[in-house]
Design a protein around this motif. Structure first.
Motif, mmCIF file in Angstrom:
data_model
loop_
_atom_site.group_PDB
_atom_site.id
_atom_site.type_symbol
_atom_site.label_atom_id
_atom_site.label_comp_id
_atom_site.label_asym_id
_atom_site.label_seq_id
_atom_site.Cartn_x
_atom_site.Cartn_y
_atom_site.Cartn_z
ATOM 1 N N ILE A 38 3.984 14.204 38.239
ATOM 2 C CA ILE A 38 4.770 15.421 38.006
ATOM 3 C C ILE A 38 4.254 16.552 38.884
ATOM 4 O O ILE A 38 5.033 17.312 39.477
ATOM 5 N N ALA A 39 2.923 16.693 38.990
ATOM 6 C CA ALA A 39 2.347 17.746 39.828
ATOM 7 C C ALA A 39 2.746 17.563 41.285
ATOM 8 O O ALA A 39 3.073 18.526 41.985
ATOM 9 N N LEU A 40 2.737 16.308 41.755
ATOM 10 C CA LEU A 40 3.128 16.040 43.142
ATOM 11 C C LEU A 40 4.592 16.383 43.363
ATOM 12 O O LEU A 40 4.950 17.008 44.373
ATOM 13 N N ARG A 41 5.464 15.975 42.435
ATOM 14 C CA ARG A 41 6.885 16.295 42.572
ATOM 15 C C ARG A 41 7.110 17.809 42.631
ATOM 16 O O ARG A 41 7.923 18.295 43.411
ATOM 17 N N LEU A 42 6.382 18.545 41.805
ATOM 18 C CA LEU A 42 6.548 19.988 41.780
ATOM 19 C C LEU A 42 6.051 20.628 43.083
ATOM 20 O O LEU A 42 6.649 21.596 43.577
#
Length: 416
Positions: free
Chosen positions: A361-365
């Motif tokens: 999720i952090a990477l996608r954001l």
């Protein structure tokens, strides 16, 4: 073909072009968009569903001389139809139909087997394929081609060159199965020659990626960035250039740590290191001073696992990087690495300091923030592009992470 780190394209030593095949549609990755392909393939291998078939007269081996590469070879990309006569009626799923050999001084350094149903499939099936394997290879459908007046799926098969292998040639070897492989072009991706260590080409980490790596807490990529920095320091023209590279990297890390809540004491780190570097007389000392300073600022990022575990996590990060916008679970990545899900979860948390889902999720954001800032896409399109199924969920997660909503970030609001 040779794809060099500076984008220059050269033709490799490959057989003459045949005239009975033409590309009718081609959607290539951005890196290859400026390449003009000649009509027809450069080679087709032996094969055919029965004895006496015309393709049984074709050769078994495609030998490619790499010539003088600008730097270390990283990947080989093959554009073609993989494969003709590979349907379950013609050839059993699981058949090993071909192998790729990396060679130096006539000695085979490594080889990679191609398996029906995994690395290749019936080319007459036009359903797009997009598969990243855990063995250093991937397949991406890029269009269609006509072979003997029939339309076939056109794939880009990519294979990583193993570490510590420095081949001067390659052999694609048909292993006498029914499948026949049609090759349109072979492209080589080489690591960037010595110079600025953070030019983001050929898989190297760009300096602009450092803040996102620190915010996400990606220990594996951060370790790679440190290795790039050390390589750059060793190849710098003089000590002043090495000092400049060191201070630039440290400034990016320090600024990001301050941005996400680091102590005010970090303000002094840059000045203290600059003074210390003035007194050192070797590149090795500059590297040591820099690493110690980075440990003071972000020590939790510095020491990911090494050895076999580090290699597995590097592979995992590459799989995630190439597939973060797709439906991707830790069970899928674990399977591609040949690990149980529970063992992969343990290794991943050990390497990154966080669970797989939180990291994803952090990477996608972070990818979304980059698109918001650099592109004029609607926020809904950005959310979909990075793998969020709903706009509301994306907006909440984005605002929670960056302290501002997507529209505010696009207008220049600082990350809080």
């Amino acid at each position: 073909m040779l794809l060099r780190s500076d984008g220059h394209i050269e033709r490799a030593a490959i057989p003459a072009v045949r005239s009975d095949v033409r590309v009718v549609k081609l959607h290539l990755p951005e890196t290859f968009l400026d390449i003009n392909y000649q009509e027809g393939p450069v080679w087709q291998s032996n094969g055919g569903p029965y004895r006496g078939h015309a393709a049984r007269a074709y050769p078994f081996n495609l030998d490619i001389d790499f010539g003088q590469l600008p730097s270390a070879l990283k990947r080989v990309h093959m554009l073609g139809v993989f494969a003709l006569y590979a349907s379950k009626e013609d050839e059993a799923i699981g058949t090993i139909g071909a192998s790729i050999h990396f060679i130096r001084d006539r000695q085979m350094l490594s080889h990679h087997q191609l398996v029906n149903g995994r690395h290749y499939a019936d080319g007459f099936d036009l359903s797009p394929r997009s598969i990243v394997h855990g063995d250093g290879s991937s397949v991406q459908t890029v269009g269609t081609a006509k072979v003997a007046d029939r339309e076939y799926r056109l794939d880009l098969f990519t294979l990583d060159v193993p570490e510590d292998v420095n081949p001067t040639s390659m052999r694609f070897k048909d292993l006498a199965s029914n499948s026949s492989f049609v090759v349109f072009g072979v492209f080589l991706e080489a690591l960037m020659p010595a110079g600025c260590p953070f030019r983001g080409k050929s898989g190297r980490i760009a300096l602009s990626e450092i803040p996102a790596i620190v915010r996400v807490g990606d220990r594996v990529k951060f370790h790679r960035a440190l290795m790039q920095l050390e390589e750059g320091l060793q190849s710098a023209e003089d000590l002043d250039e090495a000092r400049s590279q060191s201070l630039t990297f440290l400034a990016m890390v320090t600024a990001t740590m301050l941005e996400i809540g680091g102590s005010r004491a970090m303000h002094r780190v840059q000045l203290d290191v600059a003074r210390e570097l003035e007194g050192v007389t070797t590149r090795k000392q500059i590297a040591a001073v820099t690493l110690e300073a980075v440990r003071r600022v972000a020590g939790w990022l510095v020491d990911p696992a090494e050895g076999p575990t580090g290699s597995l996590m590097n592979r995992a990060m590459e799989i995630i990087e190439r597939n973060y916008a797709r439906e991707l679970g830790d069970d899928s990545v674990a399977s591609q690495l040949g690990l149980s899900t529970s063992h992969f979860r343990f290794l991943f948390r050990q390497a990154t300091g966080q669970p797989f889902h939180r990291y994803l999720i952090a990477l996608r954001l972070e990818k979304a923030r980059e698109l918001i800032v650099t592109q004029h896409l609607p926020v809904s399109a950005v959310a979909k592009a990075v793998g969020f199924s709903g706009l509301a969920h994306f907006s909440r997660a984005f605002t929670q992470r960056f302290g501002a909503n997507p529209s505010e970030i696009r207008k220049g609001a600082p990350i809080r």
